[in-house]
Write an enzyme that holds these catalytic residues in place. Sequence first.
Site, PDB file in Angstrom:
ATOM      1  N   ARG A  43       0.923  -1.237  -0.045  1.00 60.80           N
ATOM      2  CA  ARG A  43       0.021  -0.038   0.070  1.00 60.80           C
ATOM      3  C   ARG A  43       0.857   1.287  -0.056  1.00 60.80           C
ATOM      4  O   ARG A  43       1.663   1.403   0.952  1.00 60.80           O
ATOM      5  CB  ARG A  43      -0.992  -0.117   1.355  1.00 60.80           C
ATOM      6  N   SER A 112     -12.706  -3.521  -0.751  1.00 59.93           N
ATOM      7  CA  SER A 112     -13.286  -3.041   0.490  1.00 59.93           C
ATOM      8  C   SER A 112     -14.484  -2.955   0.487  1.00 59.93           C
ATOM      9  O   SER A 112     -15.161  -2.631  -0.307  1.00 59.93           O
ATOM     10  CB  SER A 112     -12.633  -1.804   0.937  1.00 59.93           C
ATOM     11  N   LYS A 141      -6.543   5.385   7.926  1.00 59.86           N
ATOM     12  CA  LYS A 141      -7.272   5.980   6.969  1.00 59.86           C
ATOM     13  C   LYS A 141      -8.259   6.791   7.884  1.00 59.86           C
ATOM     14  O   LYS A 141      -9.528   6.248   8.325  1.00 59.86           O
ATOM     15  CB  LYS A 141      -8.064   5.026   6.360  1.00 59.86           C
TER      16      LYS A 141
END
Length: 213
Positions: A43, A112, A141
Site C-alpha cells: 500500500r 473493501s 485511514k
Amino acid sequence: MAVSNPDYTLYLVTGPFDPKAADLYFQKVEEALRGGVTLLQLREKTASSRTMFEVACKLNSLADRYHVPLIINDRVDIALAAGADGVHVGQEDLPADKVRQLVGSEKIVGVSASTVAEAIRAEKDGADYIGAGSLFPTRSKSDATRVSADVLHAIRQAVGLPIVGIGGIDRSTLNQIDPNDIDGVAVISAIWSQDDTLNAARALRDQWNHVGR
C-alpha cells in the site's frame, strides 16, 4: 487464481516506503513473513510509479520465497507489471468488475466493503475476498467508515466469499471480533509499527489460532 486457496489468516499491509530506509523496510517485511504473515499487501499512496514498481518487484521476490501472495493496493498497472498475485481496491477505486477484466481469472481481486450492499456487489463483480471494515478506529485511514459487529455478521451471511477484518485490529481488539464472521485479519501498525516485527506477527498469528480457529 494464481494462488490456490489463499490463506487469509494474517494479512500484512505495508507502511509507507522511505527510500532512505529501504533496507529496514524490506527487513521488516521479511521478519513479518517469518513470523507467520500469510498474505502481503503493498500500500503506497505517495511514492512515484517507478518507485512503487521497484518496491513491488522486490516484495514479489521476497514473498515468493515464503510462498505468500503479494497484493497491490489500487494500482492494477503496478500489479501486472511487477507480476504480483493480485490487486485490492476500495469503493473509490477502479470498479472490481473492470479490475477483473484487466487482470484475468488467475489473479486475486480483493474489495473493501463497509455495507452489505457493497459486499454483495463485490461478489457479483468477481471479487475473491472482502476486506470488511473499519472494525475499529484506525489512524491509517481517517475517513474510514466504521462497521459494527452486526453489519459484519450481516456481510458474512450475505456473501460466500472469504472475509478479512480490517481497521484498527491489534492484540487488544482482536478478541472483540466474532471469529465466525471473518477468515482472517488485516493489520498495519500492529506489526509494522512494532520494534520486533517477527514476534509481533507471531503473537498475532498465535492469538488468532487460539481465539479463531
